[in-house]
Design a protein around this motif. Structure first.
Motif, PDB file in Angstrom:
ATOM      1  N   GLY A 397      52.545 -17.739  54.789  1.00 50.61           N
ATOM      2  CA  GLY A 397      51.596 -18.560  55.541  1.00 50.61           C
ATOM      3  C   GLY A 397      51.928 -18.535  57.035  1.00 50.61           C
ATOM      4  O   GLY A 397      52.583 -17.625  57.546  1.00 50.61           O
ATOM      5  N   SER A 398      51.535 -19.556  57.712  1.00 53.85           N
ATOM      6  CA  SER A 398      51.780 -19.640  59.153  1.00 53.85           C
ATOM      7  C   SER A 398      53.245 -19.965  59.412  1.00 53.85           C
ATOM      8  O   SER A 398      53.940 -20.513  58.556  1.00 53.85           O
ATOM      9  CB  SER A 398      50.898 -20.716  59.772  1.00 53.85           C
ATOM     10  OG  SER A 398      51.259 -21.990  59.247  1.00 53.85           O
ATOM     11  N   GLU A 401      54.087 -23.601  58.708  1.00 58.70           N
ATOM     12  CA  GLU A 401      54.212 -23.917  57.281  1.00 58.70           C
ATOM     13  C   GLU A 401      55.550 -23.442  56.740  1.00 58.70           C
ATOM     14  O   GLU A 401      56.195 -24.135  55.943  1.00 58.70           O
ATOM     15  CB  GLU A 401      53.057 -23.263  56.524  1.00 58.70           C
ATOM     16  CG  GLU A 401      53.035 -23.634  55.044  1.00 58.70           C
ATOM     17  CD  GLU A 401      51.864 -22.991  54.325  1.00 58.70           C
ATOM     18  OE1 GLU A 401      51.769 -23.168  53.098  1.00 58.70           O
ATOM     19  OE2 GLU A 401      51.050 -22.306  55.002  1.00 58.70           O
ATOM     20  N   ARG A 404      58.271 -25.798  57.811  1.00 66.16           N
ATOM     21  CA  ARG A 404      58.237 -27.048  57.031  1.00 66.16           C
ATOM     22  C   ARG A 404      58.935 -26.871  55.679  1.00 66.16           C
ATOM     23  O   ARG A 404      59.703 -27.729  55.242  1.00 66.16           O
ATOM     24  CB  ARG A 404      56.786 -27.482  56.835  1.00 66.16           C
ATOM     25  CG  ARG A 404      56.650 -28.796  56.045  1.00 66.16           C
ATOM     26  CD  ARG A 404      55.203 -29.244  55.987  1.00 66.16           C
ATOM     27  NE  ARG A 404      54.369 -28.235  55.342  1.00 66.16           N
ATOM     28  CZ  ARG A 404      54.249 -28.121  53.997  1.00 66.16           C
ATOM     29  NH1 ARG A 404      54.952 -28.934  53.219  1.00 66.16           N
ATOM     30  NH2 ARG A 404      53.471 -27.218  53.490  1.00 66.16           N
ATOM     31  N   HIS A 405      58.668 -25.754  55.031  1.00 71.01           N
ATOM     32  CA  HIS A 405      59.324 -25.502  53.743  1.00 71.01           C
ATOM     33  C   HIS A 405      60.820 -25.280  53.908  1.00 71.01           C
ATOM     34  O   HIS A 405      61.607 -25.714  53.056  1.00 71.01           O
ATOM     35  CB  HIS A 405      58.682 -24.287  53.059  1.00 71.01           C
ATOM     36  CG  HIS A 405      57.336 -24.559  52.470  1.00 71.01           C
ATOM     37  ND1 HIS A 405      57.126 -25.495  51.485  1.00 71.01           N
ATOM     38  CD2 HIS A 405      56.117 -24.017  52.747  1.00 71.01           C
ATOM     39  CE1 HIS A 405      55.850 -25.520  51.162  1.00 71.01           C
ATOM     40  NE2 HIS A 405      55.200 -24.627  51.926  1.00 71.01           N
TER      41      HIS A 405
END
Length: 774
Positions: A397-398, A401, A404-405
């Motif tokens: 993804g971006s 993202e 964040r993970h």
């Protein structure tokens, strides 16, 4: 008495756990001892029979295999000896000299002396009605002492099943003395004559291993063939007993059982069936009286009863003493737990026992621990593993993202300058055949842990990921690109081999500058592991060491292809293998894709050259599908090349065999042509043809007979008679000049042969057929 009962009841209420311990231990002791005694008392004989049955079965099976091996050796030796050209020619000749007879007799004596189990050897010549025996030399067939074998060979129904044949042989020069033998017969002209090679094997010597198999008294060993004939027996059996044993042997091809034969005591019957060269099946049967085996077991069972009673009394005393020692720590533990958790007093609980209270406390604690552990595993391990697998295996993804993970799962990796290393399991087809899917997951988990622990010592940030199937991925920080890190990867590779016995190929790819490129780099690195095809299993493959430019496909040079074609035509295996080795060494220098496609092209060239020499379709092993399957299964160029060498050897053998058959056909064609050209020559004979072709008469006769199933003399006579019959019907010329034109010098000989074939004289033949033509 009432006071004693009241005291016991009060003690039970005051110390329920103690009394239950006593009750449970005593009850369990009584139950175990009772069951043990019953099992021993009632199953001892059965267990003893099973042990003896299994042991006897193993001994009989080994003896049967060894005996069958001796019999198969005798068959092989008999057929090999019968193929002796001197013996074969002698058995098919219509005349011989004394010197030839002496040589044949000497040869038979050497064959007989090759093994002490061979009793005698014969050579039967049906054309001269004589038999050359290793014992007595040459004999007339009508006076030969073994008329039984001659009668069997003359009866086509018996001759078809004559190998191997158990029978009783009357010994020569010894009155009525007999010997049990197994006869092996090799007919040279089956259906045409009884000329044959005969070998008699001494049954007692062949079965020596069976007779010494065990020392049980009244033991009996019997061997039957698949025609229900008695091959061997340590005791004389009636026809009814043989039928009964053969019926049981058909019902049970192997193993053992208790069986009561007619009018006999119950026996332990052990069976084993062995095939003799696929020609016959022999059933080996050993019987031991049941009373012999179980004679002393009753005494053992009675002694065991008294031992169990004494053991029960001793166990009961020990249980009472142990129970007192066990109960005191339980009381202290309960008091400690109650003080620690400030629980209610034991008297106020409905359960009423100390163990119930402890159980409830420990169960509650375990449930809380399990719940917390499962929650932690789900959120910190499984979730992290799943994210990393998706991060590598799918389009990312971006960047926001991904960050964040990373934060959510506490992944300690930088956002830039990462690379991927892959540990790929070698010989994966064999690996999946050995381990189940569950075991493979456990092994990959262990691989990931070993790699993680061995590489963390380098102070580099990394994460291991189980990608399923055949490989583990390692995401590395840029700092890991130090010169010595390749050695650390090799160290991890060696640890996997040392602790898990798993061989791996390691590939280390390029450095990426954005997290969104991770999927592409992962795929490139996995493709890099394919280079083990040319480097071999256990290789360390670095992107920096390989050329990025694609290679050119390799094709076998025209001169090499011409040399290979000539070598295949001549059956020169070494030259073909040298050219193939040259091509394989050249392929090692090409990248994986070009190496694989060039190997397929080489395989196609070899298949085409093989097909040009073999005038029939090549086997399916030469198909491209077969090659693709071998590349997937064997994984390396070296292994695939070895497979190609074996396939090449087999095909060259087939080509050589086909050419050998073709040479015989050419020779027969030459004989037929010479006969046709020289039918008018009265001297036309087997000797004349042999001189013309530069061969021995006996060899030419045997070869022609084997290939056409008729003799040269019969062919000459048939061809001449056919031409004479045509001349008789085409003209009214006298018969005698016609005969002389086609090589018959004697009128009487011609008339005899003509009448034997056509059943009438030439004049009658002419009149009869001309009348039909009108």
């Amino acid at each position: 008495m009432s006071k004693l009962n009241f005291s016991l009841l009060a003690s039970f209420k005051k110390h329920p756990t103690y009394m239950k311990i006593i009750f449970y231990f005593v009850g369990a002791n009584v139950l175990v001892l009772a069951i043990s005694f019953l099992l021993l008392y009632w199953q001892s004989s059965r267990t003893l029979l099973k042990e003896i049955g299994d042991h006897s079965e193993s001994l009989l099976l080994n003896s049967a295999r060894n005996t069958a091996g001796l019999m198969e050796w005798s068959l092989d030796y008999s057929y090999a000896s019968s193929n002796d050209s001197d013996l074969k020619v002698y058995a098919l000749s219509d005349h011989y000299t004394d010197f030839e007879t002496y040589n044949v007799w000497s040869r038979l004596g050497k064959i007989k002396n090759a093994n002490p189990a061979i009793d005698s050897v014969y050579l039967i010549n049906d054309y001269t009605d004589t038999v050359v025996d290793s014992r007595l030399g040459i004999n007339d067939a009508v006076t030969f002492y073994d008329q039984d074998i001659l009668e069997r060979l003359r009866d086509s129904r018996l001759a078809d099943g004559a190998v191997p044949l158990p029978r009783t042989l009357t010994l020569p020069l010894s009155g009525k003395a007999t010997k049990e033998v197994i006869t092996i017969v090799r007919l040279y002209e089956k259906g045409s004559s009884i000329s044959a090679f005969v070998m008699n094997i001494d049954t007692d010597k062949l079965m020596n291993l069976l007779q010494n198999n065990s020392n049980y008294p009244n033991r009996q060993v019997t061997v039957l063939n698949d025609r229900n004939e008695e091959v061997f027996s340590t005791a004389r059996l009636s026809g009814e007993q043989i039928l009964e044993l053969s019926h049981q042997g058909e019902l049970r091809k192997g193993g053992w059982e208790l069986f009561k034969p007619h009018d006999q005591e119950e026996q332990l019957m052990v069976y084993s069936t062995t095939s003799i060269k696929g020609i016959q099946d022999w059933t080996f049967i050993e019987s031991i009286p049941k009373a012999v085996i179980l004679g002393r077991i009753a005494v053992l069972r009675n002694i065991s009863l008294f031992l169990f009673l004494g053991l029960f009394v001793a166990s009961l005393t020990v249980i009472i003493l142990i129970s007192k020692r066990v109960y005191s720590p339980i009381q202290e533990l309960v008091s400690s737990v109650m003080r620690q958790y400030r629980a209610e007093r034991l008297e106020d609980r409905k359960s009423g026992t100390e163990l119930d209270y402890l159980s409830s406390v420990f169960t509650a604690q375990k449930e809380q621990i399990d719940e917390l552990t499962e929650h932690w595993r789900h959120n910190k391990i499984l979730g992290k593993e799943r994210f990393l697998r998706e991060f590598l295996g799918d389009e990312a993804g971006s960047p926001a993202e991904i960050r964040r993970h990373f934060k959510e799962w506490e992944i300690d990796l930088p956002e830039t300058n990462l690379s991927v290393a892959i540990f790929r399991i070698d010989r994966f087809v064999e690996f999946t055949g050995i381990y189940s899917e569950k075991d493979r997951r456990l092994l990959r988990f262990a691989m990931a842990n070993i790699i993680q622990e061995s590489l963390q010592a380098s102070d580099h940030r990394l994460q291991t990921v189980d990608m399923g199937n055949d490989h583990i991925a390692v995401v590395l920080s840029a700092a890991a690109l130090s010169p010595d890190f390749a050695d650390k990867l090799r160290g991890s590779q060696e640890l996997l081999q040392q602790y898990l016995s798993i061989g791996t190929t390691v590939a280390w790819g390029r450095t990426l500058h954005s997290l969104t490129d991770m999927h592409e780099v992962y795929l490139e690195t996995y493709e890099l592991t394919q280079e083990r095809f040319r480097f071999g299993h256990g290789a360390m493959i670095l992107m920096s060491q390989l050329s990025g430019a694609p290679g050119l496909l390799f094709h076998l040079p025209l001169e090499k292809e011409r040399q290979m074609a000539q070598a295949i035509q001549k059956g020169n295996r070494d030259t073909v293998l040298q050219i193939m080795a040259f091509a394989v060494e050249t392929l090692r220098e090409l990248p994986y894709f070009e190496c694989k496609m060039s190997l397929i092209a080489l395989f196609n060239d070899m298949r085409r050259l093989m097909q040009d020499q073999l005038h029939q379709p090549l086997p399916s092993s030469w198909g491209l599908t077969s090659l693709e399957n071998q590349i997937i299964r064997l994984e390396t160029l070296e292994s695939v090349a070895l497979w190609m060498e074996k396939l090449l050897d087999k095909t060259l053998e087939d080509i050589t065999a086909a050419r050998s058959l073709s040479r015989n056909a050419v020779l027969i064609e030459q004989v037929e042509r010479l006969i046709g050209e020289r039918l008018n020559d009265p001297n036309l004979s087997s000797k004349m043809l042999a001189d013309e072709l530069g061969l021995s008469v006996n060899y030419l006769r045997s070869l022609y007979k084997a290939e056409t199933n008729r003799s040269i003399t019969d062919t000459i006579s048939e061809r001449r008679l056919d031409l004479i019959c045509r001349e008789l019907l085409a003209s009214d010329s006298p018969i005698e000049p016609i005969i002389q034109n086609y090589g018959f010098s004697s009128l009487n000989t011609f008339y005899s042969v003509f009448k034997k074939v056509y059943g009438m004289t030439p004049a009658q033949y002419r009149r009869s057929h001309k009348k039909d033509m009108k």
